[in-house]
Write an enzyme that holds these catalytic residues in place. Structure first.
Site, PDB file in Angstrom:
ATOM      1  N   HIS A 128     -53.691 -19.885  26.129  1.00  0.00           N
ATOM      2  CA  HIS A 128     -53.343 -20.611  27.347  1.00  0.00           C
ATOM      3  C   HIS A 128     -52.192 -19.861  27.990  1.00  0.00           C
ATOM      4  O   HIS A 128     -51.212 -19.549  27.307  1.00  0.00           O
ATOM      5  CB  HIS A 128     -52.874 -22.010  26.966  1.00  0.00           C
ATOM      6  CG  HIS A 128     -53.405 -23.070  27.864  1.00  0.00           C
ATOM      7  ND1 HIS A 128     -53.320 -22.996  29.227  1.00  0.00           N
ATOM      8  CD2 HIS A 128     -54.029 -24.226  27.584  1.00  0.00           C
ATOM      9  CE1 HIS A 128     -53.875 -24.067  29.754  1.00  0.00           C
ATOM     10  NE2 HIS A 128     -54.301 -24.840  28.790  1.00  0.00           N
TER      11      HIS A 128
ATOM     12  N   TYR B 225     -48.030 -30.046  35.481  1.00  0.00           N
ATOM     13  CA  TYR B 225     -46.799 -30.856  35.552  1.00  0.00           C
ATOM     14  C   TYR B 225     -46.708 -31.392  36.981  1.00  0.00           C
ATOM     15  O   TYR B 225     -46.625 -30.606  37.919  1.00  0.00           O
ATOM     16  CB  TYR B 225     -45.580 -29.987  35.257  1.00  0.00           C
ATOM     17  CG  TYR B 225     -45.528 -29.426  33.857  1.00  0.00           C
ATOM     18  CD1 TYR B 225     -45.791 -28.069  33.619  1.00  0.00           C
ATOM     19  CD2 TYR B 225     -45.227 -30.233  32.770  1.00  0.00           C
ATOM     20  CE1 TYR B 225     -45.769 -27.555  32.330  1.00  0.00           C
ATOM     21  CE2 TYR B 225     -45.179 -29.714  31.479  1.00  0.00           C
ATOM     22  CZ  TYR B 225     -45.457 -28.374  31.266  1.00  0.00           C
ATOM     23  OH  TYR B 225     -45.428 -27.867  29.988  1.00  0.00           O
TER      24      TYR B 225
ATOM     25  N   PRO C 256     -40.523 -33.824  23.555  1.00  0.00           N
ATOM     26  CA  PRO C 256     -41.756 -33.043  23.766  1.00  0.00           C
ATOM     27  C   PRO C 256     -41.832 -32.390  25.153  1.00  0.00           C
ATOM     28  O   PRO C 256     -42.837 -31.787  25.484  1.00  0.00           O
ATOM     29  CB  PRO C 256     -42.878 -34.069  23.586  1.00  0.00           C
ATOM     30  CG  PRO C 256     -42.271 -35.395  23.680  1.00  0.00           C
ATOM     31  CD  PRO C 256     -40.816 -35.262  23.440  1.00  0.00           C
TER      32      PRO C 256
ATOM     33  N   LYS D 273     -42.015 -27.995  21.871  1.00  0.00           N
ATOM     34  CA  LYS D 273     -41.332 -27.108  20.915  1.00  0.00           C
ATOM     35  C   LYS D 273     -41.303 -27.639  19.479  1.00  0.00           C
ATOM     36  O   LYS D 273     -41.060 -26.863  18.563  1.00  0.00           O
ATOM     37  CB  LYS D 273     -39.871 -26.954  21.354  1.00  0.00           C
ATOM     38  CG  LYS D 273     -39.685 -26.261  22.703  1.00  0.00           C
ATOM     39  CD  LYS D 273     -39.830 -24.783  22.610  1.00  0.00           C
ATOM     40  CE  LYS D 273     -39.600 -24.093  23.942  1.00  0.00           C
ATOM     41  NZ  LYS D 273     -40.188 -22.752  23.975  1.00  0.00           N
TER      42      LYS D 273
ATOM     43  N   TYR E  51     -40.386 -20.711  27.739  1.00  0.00           N
ATOM     44  CA  TYR E  51     -41.467 -21.701  27.625  1.00  0.00           C
ATOM     45  C   TYR E  51     -42.341 -21.385  26.410  1.00  0.00           C
ATOM     46  O   TYR E  51     -42.720 -22.259  25.649  1.00  0.00           O
ATOM     47  CB  TYR E  51     -42.285 -21.642  28.914  1.00  0.00           C
ATOM     48  CG  TYR E  51     -43.374 -22.668  29.071  1.00  0.00           C
ATOM     49  CD1 TYR E  51     -44.675 -22.289  29.371  1.00  0.00           C
ATOM     50  CD2 TYR E  51     -43.122 -24.036  28.938  1.00  0.00           C
ATOM     51  CE1 TYR E  51     -45.695 -23.218  29.529  1.00  0.00           C
ATOM     52  CE2 TYR E  51     -44.127 -24.966  29.103  1.00  0.00           C
ATOM     53  CZ  TYR E  51     -45.414 -24.554  29.389  1.00  0.00           C
ATOM     54  OH  TYR E  51     -46.428 -25.481  29.550  1.00  0.00           O
TER      55      TYR E  51
HETATM   56  P1  FAS Z   1     -43.994 -34.557  10.658  1.00  0.00           P
HETATM   57  O1  FAS Z   1     -43.434 -35.855  11.138  1.00  0.00           O
HETATM   58  O2  FAS Z   1     -45.170 -33.956  11.335  1.00  0.00           O
HETATM   59  O3  FAS Z   1     -44.392 -34.690   9.087  1.00  0.00           O
HETATM   60  C1  FAS Z   1     -43.586 -35.412   8.192  1.00  0.00           C
HETATM   61  C2  FAS Z   1     -44.478 -35.870   7.039  1.00  0.00           C
HETATM   62  O4  FAS Z   1     -43.644 -36.486   6.037  1.00  0.00           O
HETATM   63  C3  FAS Z   1     -45.489 -36.924   7.489  1.00  0.00           C
HETATM   64  O5  FAS Z   1     -46.779 -36.563   7.040  1.00  0.00           O
HETATM   65  C4  FAS Z   1     -44.991 -38.201   6.822  1.00  0.00           C
HETATM   66  O6  FAS Z   1     -46.059 -39.059   6.423  1.00  0.00           O
HETATM   67  C5  FAS Z   1     -44.260 -37.664   5.588  1.00  0.00           C
HETATM   68  N1  FAS Z   1     -43.206 -38.562   5.089  1.00  0.00           N
HETATM   69  C6  FAS Z   1     -42.263 -39.207   5.825  1.00  0.00           C
HETATM   70  N2  FAS Z   1     -41.453 -39.940   5.007  1.00  0.00           N
HETATM   71  C7  FAS Z   1     -41.901 -39.727   3.733  1.00  0.00           C
HETATM   72  C8  FAS Z   1     -41.490 -40.201   2.449  1.00  0.00           C
HETATM   73  N3  FAS Z   1     -40.453 -41.023   2.328  1.00  0.00           N
HETATM   74  N4  FAS Z   1     -42.166 -39.778   1.337  1.00  0.00           N
HETATM   75  C9  FAS Z   1     -43.219 -38.919   1.463  1.00  0.00           C
HETATM   76  N5  FAS Z   1     -43.669 -38.434   2.655  1.00  0.00           N
HETATM   77  C10 FAS Z   1     -43.012 -38.840   3.773  1.00  0.00           C
HETATM   78  N6  FAS Z   1     -44.532 -30.422  19.214  1.00  0.00           N
HETATM   79  C11 FAS Z   1     -44.968 -29.222  19.740  1.00  0.00           C
HETATM   80  O7  FAS Z   1     -44.541 -28.147  19.275  1.00  0.00           O
HETATM   81  N7  FAS Z   1     -45.895 -29.165  20.774  1.00  0.00           N
HETATM   82  C12 FAS Z   1     -46.406 -30.314  21.332  1.00  0.00           C
HETATM   83  O8  FAS Z   1     -47.263 -30.232  22.238  1.00  0.00           O
HETATM   84  C13 FAS Z   1     -45.946 -31.590  20.819  1.00  0.00           C
HETATM   85  N8  FAS Z   1     -46.454 -32.751  21.324  1.00  0.00           N
HETATM   86  C14 FAS Z   1     -46.079 -33.934  20.751  1.00  0.00           C
HETATM   87  C15 FAS Z   1     -46.647 -35.125  21.243  1.00  0.00           C
HETATM   88  C16 FAS Z   1     -46.307 -36.341  20.690  1.00  0.00           C
HETATM   89  C17 FAS Z   1     -46.934 -37.591  21.217  1.00  0.00           C
HETATM   90  C18 FAS Z   1     -45.386 -36.401  19.587  1.00  0.00           C
HETATM   91  C19 FAS Z   1     -45.011 -37.712  18.945  1.00  0.00           C
HETATM   92  C20 FAS Z   1     -44.822 -35.244  19.092  1.00  0.00           C
HETATM   93  C21 FAS Z   1     -45.166 -33.998  19.656  1.00  0.00           C
HETATM   94  N9  FAS Z   1     -44.633 -32.802  19.159  1.00  0.00           N
HETATM   95  C22 FAS Z   1     -45.018 -31.596  19.724  1.00  0.00           C
HETATM   96  C23 FAS Z   1     -43.673 -32.805  18.064  1.00  0.00           C
HETATM   97  C24 FAS Z   1     -44.344 -32.979  16.700  1.00  0.00           C
HETATM   98  O9  FAS Z   1     -45.497 -32.223  16.634  1.00  0.00           O
HETATM   99  C25 FAS Z   1     -43.337 -32.661  15.579  1.00  0.00           C
HETATM  100  O10 FAS Z   1     -42.369 -31.741  16.008  1.00  0.00           O
HETATM  101  C26 FAS Z   1     -43.971 -32.098  14.281  1.00  0.00           C
HETATM  102  O11 FAS Z   1     -44.926 -32.990  13.812  1.00  0.00           O
HETATM  103  C27 FAS Z   1     -42.861 -31.874  13.241  1.00  0.00           C
HETATM  104  O12 FAS Z   1     -43.427 -31.524  12.028  1.00  0.00           O
HETATM  105  P2  FAS Z   1     -42.726 -31.957  10.647  1.00  0.00           P
HETATM  106  O13 FAS Z   1     -41.293 -31.621  10.704  1.00  0.00           O
HETATM  107  O14 FAS Z   1     -43.575 -31.392   9.570  1.00  0.00           O
HETATM  108  O15 FAS Z   1     -42.764 -33.553  10.638  1.00  0.00           O
END
Ligand code: FAS
Length: 383
Positions: free
Chosen positions: A72, A193, A285, A289, A380
């Site tokens: 993209h 956007y 978001p 990033k 970006y």
């Molecule tokens: P995560 O939250 O993905 O993973 C954490 C894991 O730990 C989960 O599986 C959870 O179940 C587990 N966990 C939590 N507590 C626990 C416990 N006590 N015991 C055991 N396991 C536990 N980022 C981008 O780069 N590009 C985008 O386009 C983008 N769009 C987004 C859109 C939305 C709607 C949202 C909400 C977020 C978006 N993000 C985007 C950000 C998002 O992707 C996060 O940055 C990313 O999931 C972070 O990854 P982790 O740090 O691995 O955390």
């Protein structure tokens, strides 16, 4: 018996870290509170930065995104003075995004981690972390030479580190997004956007048949207030479809409200507890990033933990903050600028008019200045 690293959380951060450690001969175990299907079905991020693709490719984790991801390289901006497109793949460092839904990446990372012989326990909720010991709800304790907190922004690891005295820096952007996932093909070939006096609207492809839309909404909005009809009508208004053509509609699969807040832990670890991803800091978001910072930190931490465990050299861990934070803050600075570009003030009055004028001045600068476009493209897609 003690493993090298106990990783809490099987999101992008935990899974990239686990795969890289296994690849370097470090034994680890991942504890994930959700079931495998839930972890692999959670639609969140979708845009992988060039750096993330490099890390995944260099570590044998990119087969899926190479086969099904799509590059993209354009984004378009719509305002009350028309629209313009930025072909960011030809600007700045010429880097592009790879569109690959996070849940697909997580699915690939789980499969590869298990193929490499990694231990991954689903349905295991960590309740407490202290000095290398991890207490699992209703289960036995698991001990590691180190614990990697990859359990997201509301996780136990983050709380444990804050309890040890680590301070946070935080910012509330004062804006919320209704994040919609629609079963509809993308309406445009670019990331869209739209700036509008009623608020921001965004368009981001996820796959050929699923598209993510965003609608700026007041803090405290209940998603239930937004019927499908109201969502499409408001998107049409803010995306100025009367002027630029209709959106491709379809059933709304998911809708959730995301409050745009950011924070950074001043130190992402200490002693035997080290954090990566959202656990180490949350980024709004606005500039897509979050998952990319998770990959960046997972790679840095994998290298530091490997040095510590295979050569007894903790220099990498001592440098982890110095290596990660400048790039984390660069991402936050750009994301903050982007939020100021996309979101006008909600109310009216002299200050709001001033804020809206700044918003449009930013847009005009991006439309007309090649230097600004290079700066935009570099940040970006960069990490
Ligand atoms: P995560 O939250 O993905 O993973 C954490 C894991 O730990 C989960 O599986 C959870 O179940 C587990 N966990 C939590 N507590 C626990 C416990 N006590 N015991 C055991 N396991 C536990 N980022 C981008 O780069 N590009 C985008 O386009 C983008 N769009 C987004 C859109 C939305 C709607 C949202 C909400 C977020 C978006 N993000 C985007 C950000 C998002 O992707 C996060 O940055 C990313 O999931 C972070 O990854 P982790 O740090 O691995 O955390």
């Amino acid at each position: 018996e003690q493993v090298g690293v106990v990783i809490v959380g099987a999101g992008p951060a935990g899974l990239v870290l686990g795969n890289l450690l296994l690849d370097r001969g470090v034994d680890c175990v991942i504890l994930e509170r959700r079931a495998r299907a839930a972890v692999e079905g959670r639609a969140r991020a979708g845009f992988l930065a060039a750096h993330s693709v490099r890390v995944l490719t260099d570590n044998g984790l990119a087969a899926g995104l190479r086969a099904r991801g799509r590059t993209h390289a354009t984004c378009l901006f719509r305002g009350d003075r028309g629209e313009f497109t930025l072909d960011y793949g030809r600007l700045g460092r010429g880097e592009v995004h790879t569109v690959y839904p996070q849940q697909e990446l997580v699915r690939d990372l789980v499969a590869e981690y298990l193929r490499r012989g990694g231990e991954l326990w689903f349905g295991q909720e960590v309740e407490e972390i202290s000095a290398g010991r991890v207490r699992v709800r209703g289960g036995q304790d698991v001990t590691g030479r180190y614990v990697a907190g990859c359990d997201g922004h509301r996780g136990v690891a983050r709380r444990a580190l804050i309890a040890q005295g680590t301070r946070t820096s935080r910012w509330d952007h004062g804006v919320s997004w209704l994040a919609v996932l629609a079963e509809a093909p993308p309406s445009m070939a670019a990331v869209g956007y739209a700036l509008h006096e009623r608020g921001f609207a965004g368009h981001m492809a996820r796959t050929a048949s699923v598209t993510r839309y965003y609608l700026q909404c007041p803090r405290g909005t209940d998603p239930a207030e937004w019927s499908e009809d109201r969502i499409w009508t408001e998107l049409a208004t803010r995306m100025r479809t009367a002027e630029f053509g209709p959106l491709r509609q379809g059933p709304v699969l998911e809708k959730a409200v995301v409050d745009l807040r950011s924070d950074v832990l001043e130190s992402p670890g200490a002693g035997r507890l080290w954090l990566a991803g959202d656990a180490a800091g949350l980024i709004s978001p606005s500039a897509a990033k979050g998952a990319n910072l998770a990959v960046l930190q997972a790679e840095l931490l994998a290298h530091a933990l490997t040095e510590a465990l295979t050569r007894g050299d903790e220099t990498g861990l001592a440098r982890y903050a110095a290596d990660a934070l400048p790039r984390v803050w660069r991402a936050h600075e750009f994301s903050h600028w982007m939020s100021g570009l996309l979101h006008g003030p909600a109310d009216d009055g002299a200050e709001a008019r001033y804020g809206r004028a700044l918003q449009y001045a930013r847009l005009e600068s991006l439309r007309t200045s090649r230097t600004h476009q290079d700066y935009f493209a570099e940040n970006y897609t960069g990490i």
